[in-house]
Scaffold this motif. Structure first.
Motif, PDB file in Angstrom:
ATOM      1  N   LEU A  47       0.805  -1.216   0.000  1.00 53.11           N
ATOM      2  CA  LEU A  47       0.000   0.000   0.000  1.00 53.11           C
ATOM      3  C   LEU A  47       0.843   1.273   0.000  1.00 53.11           C
ATOM      4  O   LEU A  47       0.368   2.336  -0.406  1.00 53.11           O
ATOM      5  CB  LEU A  47      -0.938   0.009   1.214  1.00 53.11           C
ATOM      6  CG  LEU A  47      -2.009  -1.082   1.236  1.00 53.11           C
ATOM      7  CD1 LEU A  47      -2.834  -0.986   2.513  1.00 53.11           C
ATOM      8  CD2 LEU A  47      -2.907  -0.995   0.007  1.00 53.11           C
ATOM      9  N   PHE A  48       2.080   1.193   0.483  1.00 47.13           N
ATOM     10  CA  PHE A  48       2.928   2.381   0.586  1.00 47.13           C
ATOM     11  C   PHE A  48       3.076   3.135  -0.732  1.00 47.13           C
ATOM     12  O   PHE A  48       3.016   4.377  -0.751  1.00 47.13           O
ATOM     13  CB  PHE A  48       4.307   2.003   1.131  1.00 47.13           C
ATOM     14  CG  PHE A  48       5.263   3.154   1.228  1.00 47.13           C
ATOM     15  CD1 PHE A  48       5.130   4.107   2.245  1.00 47.13           C
ATOM     16  CD2 PHE A  48       6.285   3.319   0.289  1.00 47.13           C
ATOM     17  CE1 PHE A  48       6.000   5.176   2.322  1.00 47.13           C
ATOM     18  CE2 PHE A  48       7.158   4.386   0.364  1.00 47.13           C
ATOM     19  CZ  PHE A  48       7.009   5.321   1.387  1.00 47.13           C
ATOM     20  N   PRO A  49       3.267   2.432  -1.872  1.00 45.97           N
ATOM     21  CA  PRO A  49       3.433   3.171  -3.140  1.00 45.97           C
ATOM     22  C   PRO A  49       2.248   4.056  -3.504  1.00 45.97           C
ATOM     23  O   PRO A  49       2.417   5.029  -4.259  1.00 45.97           O
ATOM     24  CB  PRO A  49       3.611   2.042  -4.173  1.00 45.97           C
ATOM     25  CG  PRO A  49       4.153   0.905  -3.391  1.00 45.97           C
ATOM     26  CD  PRO A  49       3.475   0.996  -2.064  1.00 45.97           C
ATOM     27  N   TYR A  50       1.055   3.761  -2.940  1.00 42.02           N
ATOM     28  CA  TYR A  50      -0.128   4.536  -3.305  1.00 42.02           C
ATOM     29  C   TYR A  50      -0.190   5.892  -2.612  1.00 42.02           C
ATOM     30  O   TYR A  50      -1.145   6.645  -2.790  1.00 42.02           O
ATOM     31  CB  TYR A  50      -1.388   3.701  -3.067  1.00 42.02           C
ATOM     32  CG  TYR A  50      -1.503   2.609  -4.104  1.00 42.02           C
ATOM     33  CD1 TYR A  50      -1.944   2.892  -5.385  1.00 42.02           C
ATOM     34  CD2 TYR A  50      -1.092   1.319  -3.820  1.00 42.02           C
ATOM     35  CE1 TYR A  50      -1.995   1.920  -6.366  1.00 42.02           C
ATOM     36  CE2 TYR A  50      -1.146   0.321  -4.784  1.00 42.02           C
ATOM     37  CZ  TYR A  50      -1.601   0.634  -6.055  1.00 42.02           C
ATOM     38  OH  TYR A  50      -1.640  -0.337  -7.026  1.00 42.02           O
ATOM     39  N   PHE A  51       0.824   6.189  -1.806  1.00 45.26           N
ATOM     40  CA  PHE A  51       0.987   7.558  -1.329  1.00 45.26           C
ATOM     41  C   PHE A  51       1.550   8.442  -2.446  1.00 45.26           C
ATOM     42  O   PHE A  51       1.480   9.670  -2.371  1.00 45.26           O
ATOM     43  CB  PHE A  51       1.927   7.604  -0.120  1.00 45.26           C
ATOM     44  CG  PHE A  51       1.299   7.110   1.154  1.00 45.26           C
ATOM     45  CD1 PHE A  51       0.411   7.906   1.864  1.00 45.26           C
ATOM     46  CD2 PHE A  51       1.583   5.830   1.637  1.00 45.26           C
ATOM     47  CE1 PHE A  51      -0.169   7.457   3.034  1.00 45.26           C
ATOM     48  CE2 PHE A  51       1.008   5.374   2.817  1.00 45.26           C
ATOM     49  CZ  PHE A  51       0.130   6.193   3.515  1.00 45.26           C
ATOM     50  N   PHE A  52       2.119   7.800  -3.465  1.00 46.36           N
ATOM     51  CA  PHE A  52       2.793   8.539  -4.532  1.00 46.36           C
ATOM     52  C   PHE A  52       2.170   8.304  -5.901  1.00 46.36           C
ATOM     53  O   PHE A  52       2.401   9.091  -6.823  1.00 46.36           O
ATOM     54  CB  PHE A  52       4.274   8.140  -4.585  1.00 46.36           C
ATOM     55  CG  PHE A  52       4.966   8.226  -3.253  1.00 46.36           C
ATOM     56  CD1 PHE A  52       5.437   9.435  -2.767  1.00 46.36           C
ATOM     57  CD2 PHE A  52       5.136   7.089  -2.474  1.00 46.36           C
ATOM     58  CE1 PHE A  52       6.070   9.520  -1.541  1.00 46.36           C
ATOM     59  CE2 PHE A  52       5.776   7.160  -1.242  1.00 46.36           C
ATOM     60  CZ  PHE A  52       6.237   8.383  -0.772  1.00 46.36           C
ATOM     61  N   ILE A  53       1.422   7.210  -6.055  1.00 41.85           N
ATOM     62  CA  ILE A  53       0.800   6.914  -7.353  1.00 41.85           C
ATOM     63  C   ILE A  53      -0.709   6.794  -7.167  1.00 41.85           C
ATOM     64  O   ILE A  53      -1.203   6.597  -6.056  1.00 41.85           O
ATOM     65  CB  ILE A  53       1.354   5.621  -7.975  1.00 41.85           C
ATOM     66  CG1 ILE A  53       1.072   4.415  -7.064  1.00 41.85           C
ATOM     67  CG2 ILE A  53       2.842   5.749  -8.245  1.00 41.85           C
ATOM     68  CD1 ILE A  53       1.525   3.091  -7.647  1.00 41.85           C
ATOM     69  N   SER A  54      -1.433   6.922  -8.250  1.00 43.81           N
ATOM     70  CA  SER A  54      -2.895   6.862  -8.173  1.00 43.81           C
ATOM     71  C   SER A  54      -3.390   5.431  -8.306  1.00 43.81           C
ATOM     72  O   SER A  54      -2.722   4.573  -8.897  1.00 43.81           O
ATOM     73  CB  SER A  54      -3.512   7.721  -9.285  1.00 43.81           C
ATOM     74  OG  SER A  54      -3.078   7.263 -10.545  1.00 43.81           O
ATOM     75  N   ILE A  55      -4.568   5.186  -7.763  1.00 39.09           N
ATOM     76  CA  ILE A  55      -5.198   3.873  -7.869  1.00 39.09           C
ATOM     77  C   ILE A  55      -5.642   3.662  -9.323  1.00 39.09           C
ATOM     78  O   ILE A  55      -6.245   4.558  -9.918  1.00 39.09           O
ATOM     79  CB  ILE A  55      -6.415   3.775  -6.925  1.00 39.09           C
ATOM     80  CG1 ILE A  55      -5.944   3.883  -5.469  1.00 39.09           C
ATOM     81  CG2 ILE A  55      -7.181   2.472  -7.145  1.00 39.09           C
ATOM     82  CD1 ILE A  55      -7.077   3.889  -4.466  1.00 39.09           C
TER      83      ILE A  55
END
Length: 295
Positions: A47-55
Motif C-alpha cells: 500500500l505504501f506506493p499509493y501515497f505517490f501513485i494513483s489507484i
C-alpha cells in the motif's frame, strides 16, 4: 522480456523464503495466524506506493475475480500451512509441482484444449519425480506384507501432509488463471494488495475465534509473521509483474523452481532427512513443469 524472467526467478526465491519463515512460525503458532500474517504484514509493502501513485481504474471483472481468487487463495494457504505443519518442508513443497499438471488436465474439460506431446512428457516427469520423492515410503513398505510398487502414490493421498498439499495445488491451478484476469482489470501492484487485504480481512473472524485465549506473542513471533508477510508480498508482486508480459504457464513453471530452493532450505535450516532422493525428485518434477510450459 529478460527483465520479466528475472522477476519470475525473484518470485520463486521469495516464495521459498516465505515457506521457510512459515514453517518456522508453525512451531509455536497456529496456521490461521500465519495465514493472516500472509495478508496483513504484506500490506505495508503493497500500500505504501499509493501515497505517490494513483489507484488504477478497475475493470468490470475485477470484483468477481477478487472474491473468487481470494476465497480460493485463503483456503489453499491454510491447507498448505497445515501440510507443512504435519510434514517435512522438503517432502510436501515439491507437490506444488502438481499445479501445472492439474492445469493441463483441466484444460480439455474447461477450454477444450488438449495436451501436446511435450505436455504429456511433462506429466510423466512429474509423476516419476513424485514417485522418487516418496521412495523412502516404498522402502518402508517392502518390510510389510502385501506391499506393492504403488505405495508411494498411496502415501500421497492417504497421509495428511501430502494429501493437503495436493488439494492446495489443485486450488492454486485455478487461481493462476484468475490472477491473470485480476491483473488485467487493475494493475500488478494493486491486485497483489487487493488479494492480501482480502486474505487478512477474511481470516480475521476465524483468527479471533481461534486465538481468544491465545498466549501473548513474543518478539520473535512478530518478526517471523512480519517476514512471512514481506516475502509473500515480494513474491506476488514479482509474479504479477511477470505475467503482464509472459504467458501464465511460463511464469508458473519458472516460479516452481522455488520447490528446489525450499528442499535445500529444508535440509540446511531444518536438518530434514532423505535430501538426496527428495532433491532428485524435485528436480525431475520441475523439469516436468518446464515441459508443460513449453507445450
Amino acid at each position: 522480456m529478460i527483465v520479466s524472467y528475472i522477476y519470475t526467478i525473484l518470485s520463486a526465491f521469495f516464495e521459498a523464503l516465505r515457506n521457510v519463515s512459515g514453517k518456522m512460525g508453525l512451531k509455536d503458532m497456529d496456521e490461521y495466524l500465519v495465514t493472516w500474517a500472509f495478508g496483513f504484514f504484506a500490506l505495508p509493502f503493497l500500500l505504501f506506493p499509493y501515497f505517490f501513485i494513483s489507484i488504477p481504474s478497475l475493470g468490470n471483472q475485477y470484483w468477481l475475480a477478487l472474491i473468487s481468487d481470494g476465497i480460493l487463495n485463503v483456503t489453499a494457504t491454510i491447507l498448505q500451512l497445515k501440510s507443512m505443519k504435519h510434514s517435512d518442508l522438503s517432502l510436501v513443497i515439491p507437490l506444488t509441482s502438481f499445479t501445472p499438471l492439474f492445469l493441463l488436465i483441466m484444460a480439455p474439460l474447461i477450454l477444450g484444449q488438449y495436451p501436446t506431446f511435450l505436455g504429456v512428457i511433462g506429466v510423466i516427469f512429474i509423476v516419476i519425480g513424485s514417485y522418487i520423492l516418496n521412495t523412502k515410503r516404498k522402502l518402508i513398505a517392502t518390510q510389510r506384507r502385501n506391499s506393492d510398487y504403488l505405495d508411494p502414490f498411496k502415501a500421497m493421498v492417504k497421509e495428511k501432509g501430502p494429501k493437503l498439499m495436493l488439494i492446495a495445488a489443485f486450488l492454486l491451478s485455478i487461481t493462476s488463471s484468475i490472477d491473470k484476469i485480476g491483473v488485467s482489470n487493475s494493475s500488478p501492484l494493486f491486485w497483489a494488495a487487493s488479494v492480501h487485504l482480502f486474505t487478512s480481512v477474511t481470516i480475521s473472524p476465524v483468527l479471533i475465534h481461534e486465538f481468544r485465549n491465545h498466549t501473548k506473542l513474543t518478539g520473535m513471533d512478530i518478526k517471523l509473521l512480519f517476514a512471512v508477510g514481506a516475502f509473500s508480498a515480494l513474491s506476488l508482486v514479482a509474479q504479477y509483474i511477470a505475467i503482464t508480459t509472459l504467458l501464465v504457464p511460463y511464469v508458473i513453471a519458472i516460479k516452481r523452481t522455488s520447490v528446489i530452493m525450499s528442499v535445500l532450505f529444508g535440509y540446511l535450516i531444518f536438518k530434514e532427512k532423505g535430501i538426496k532422493g527428495r532433491l532428485l525428485g524435485s528436480v525431475i518434477m520441475v523439469l516436468g513443469v518446464v515441459f508443460i510450459a513449453l507445450s
